[in-house]
Enzyme design. Structure first.
Site, PDB file in Angstrom:
ATOM      1  N   HIS A 187       0.795  -1.227   0.000  1.00  0.00           N
ATOM      2  CA  HIS A 187       0.000   0.000   0.000  1.00  0.00           C
ATOM      3  C   HIS A 187       0.826   1.274   0.000  1.00  0.00           C
ATOM      4  CE1 HIS A 187      -4.295  -1.001   0.104  1.00  0.00           C
ATOM      5  NE2 HIS A 187      -3.833  -2.181   0.451  1.00  0.00           N
TER       6      HIS A 187
ATOM      7  N   ASP B 216      -7.278   4.368   9.550  1.00  0.00           N
ATOM      8  CA  ASP B 216      -8.645   4.297   9.030  1.00  0.00           C
ATOM      9  C   ASP B 216      -8.864   3.018   8.226  1.00  0.00           C
ATOM     10  OD1 ASP B 216      -9.488   6.739  10.100  1.00  0.00           O
ATOM     11  OD2 ASP B 216      -8.680   7.852   8.411  1.00  0.00           O
TER      12      ASP B 216
ATOM     13  N   GLU C 193     -12.233  13.121  13.647  1.00  0.00           N
ATOM     14  CA  GLU C 193     -11.628  13.418  12.353  1.00  0.00           C
ATOM     15  C   GLU C 193     -12.453  14.492  11.656  1.00  0.00           C
ATOM     16  OE1 GLU C 193      -9.245   9.365  10.963  1.00  0.00           O
ATOM     17  OE2 GLU C 193     -10.858  10.162   9.725  1.00  0.00           O
TER      18      GLU C 193
END
Length: 507
Positions: free
Chosen positions: A94, A159, A269
């Site tokens: 990633h 997240d 957030e």
């Protein structure tokens, strides 16, 4: 954009020549890895790509380790060569700028260890605390499942949970809990690491502490994480979860800072909302206001909205008081009252809210992300010049823009991660998605933001950084640069590890 490369066969020849030089020079070399070291087209293709789908650096081979010893043997073989080959650990792939690639070297596919690695083991007691020993190759979603079965969970998350433990700890690992508990790197008790010399070392704040602090947030420069001991706490069972809309930036930022200054919420957030499609998508999992047309009208008037995502955990002990506590919390905030999106879900549903994106379709896109840390003292200027002025012009519909504050005192400055030198700083994540041939347009936009900050004197720091020159890396690390160089000389003196970061192998 990727640079031209030699062919895989040419690179394999270079790798073999490097290996032969070690033998000719009379240095002790052992590389008995059998079919675990591969250079077939499938292995090379996987190791030459990542989630960003922008850089494609071709390695000479890919190691699929069956044990930690395989990784040690590979690194020692390189370290003992007159001309070492580079090595990069790849978790779930990633990275977005080729950070886990090793052009002409060897990529270690850490996922191969999941069958024979450290696994996930929950230990501890009520007096000394509970923790999980977790293999560096394990994904956080699996850590969540395993610890929840025992009634516990880590306190700090990302997240997106389909990332490896070793990968996030090499950066920092942040989400809406970080204001309260710090980033993931601040919630580690102990590490097992293989250094750039091929040495296996266990480290903590009290044992081999220089290596411990170097590794955490160290971008893979000083060693490969094979085990991490993660702090656990009693797991909640459910969450109250809302998204609140704002049209005024000062109220939006003031409320976020108020929320992170106390201990009332468990998660905070913020989002930059650039079109009404974003709020319309929220309706699929939130109870939401019926007046979507009013939101559309507000967008036409404002051009940009802001949102706070707020969560409070609860369990059977607090089920009778959670509604009152949550309403009291909301009364302190200055959001637009008629626009509140709310839900109540199991904790697993909340923490796992971002589904697995590792699908073939998703890999066709490019993801030229830009992640920044911005000092609180300049966020008004940053909003005026970037968020309110530049973002609406981009006219993106498939990207996500996250913006929220963090407390500096929850970070340990002895670690390698870099943050602004202010008590509160904001993180901005511009999570762009574009066709693979359109990434340059987004990159140009990202560079405009960086140039604006440079001209305005806004001392931003990149999170998940990407720089093209050593001068930029030196500026990025600032007062930490000498310490970073010293740690490199201690733990990877031949510059073997993580070449894709381009820290010590750039001009």
């Amino acid at each position: 954009m990727a640079n031209p490369h030699p062919t895989p066969s040419q690179i394999s020849i270079l790798f073999i020549l490097s290996y032969l030089i070690c033998i000719i020079s009379g240095q002790p070399v052992s590389l008995d890895l059998g079919n675990r070291l591969r250079n077939d087209s499938n292995a090379i293709k996987l190791a030459s790509n990542d989630y960003g789908n922008i850089f494609h650096e071709i390695p000479a081979g890919v190691l699929y380790p069956s044990s930690i010893s395989d990784i040690m043997e590979l690194i020692k073989s390189s370290y003992n060569c007159s001309i070492p080959f580079t090595i990069a650990a790849r978790g779930n792939g990633h990275s977005v700028r080729g950070q886990a690639m090793a052009r002409g070297g060897v990529v270690v596919d850490m996922s191969a260890l999941s069958k024979n690695g450290s696994g996930i083991r929950v230990s501890g007691d009520s007096s000394s605390g509970f923790y999980a020993d977790v293999g560096g190759e394990e994904m956080w979603i699996d850590v969540l499942r395993a610890t929840m079965e025992k009634g516990f969970s880590p306190v700090s998350w990302t997240d997106y949970l389909y990332l490896t433990v070793g990968g996030t700890l090499s950066n920092a690992g942040i989400s809406g809990q970080a204001f309260l508990h710090g980033p993931q790197i601040n919630n580690v008790l102990e590490l097992d690491v293989i250094t750039g010399k091929g040495e296996f070392m266990t480290c903590s704040r009290d044992k081999n502490s220089e290596l411990f602090f170097a590794i955490l947030g160290g971008l893979g420069q000083f060693g490969i994480i094979t085990r991490a001991r993660i702090v656990l706490d009693k797991a909640p069972t459910r969450v109250k979860w809302v998204r609140l809309l704002y049209s005024d930036f000062s109220m939006f930022s003031r409320d976020q800072e108020r929320l992170i200054s106390g201990n009332a919420p468990n998660f905070v957030e913020g989002f930059i909302v650039t079109n009404e499609n974003v709020t319309n998508e929220w309706r699929s999992f939130f109870s939401s206001p019926s007046n979507q047309s009013d939101i559309v009208s507000l967008f036409k008037k404002q051009g940009l909205l802001y949102a706070i995502e707020l969560v409070k955990y609860y369990d059977n002990r607090t089920v009778k008081t959670i509604d009152k506590e949550f309403q009291t919390l909301l009364k302190e905030l200055n959001f637009i009252p008629r626009f509140i999106f709310s839900t109540d879900v199991p904790i697993m549903d909340f923490l796992g809210r971002v589904s697995n994106s590792d699908s073939p379709d998703g890999q066709l896109d490019a993801h030229p992300w830009l992640n920044l840390f911005i000092p609180k003292s300049r966020i008004t200027d940053f909003n005026a010049g970037v968020l309110a002025e530049m973002l609406p012009r981009l006219n993106e519909t498939s990207s996500l823009f996250i913006f929220y504050p963090l407390n500096k005192n929850k970070w340990d400055d002895r670690m390698s991660a870099v943050t602004p030198d202010e008590d509160i700083f904001y993180t901005l994540a511009l999570l762009h998605s574009s066709p693979s041939n359109g990434s340059q347009i987004i990159d140009n936009f990202n560079n405009q933001i960086l140039r604006f900050c440079e001209k305005a004197g806004i001392k931003v720091r990149q999170y998940l950084p990407y720089y093209k020159s050593k001068a930029h890396w030196t500026k990025h690390y600032g007062s930490k640069w000498n310490r970073i160089q010293h740690r490199k000389s201690l733990f990877d003196p031949k510059f073997i590890l993580s070449p894709g970061q381009r820290i010590f192998n750039s001009a």
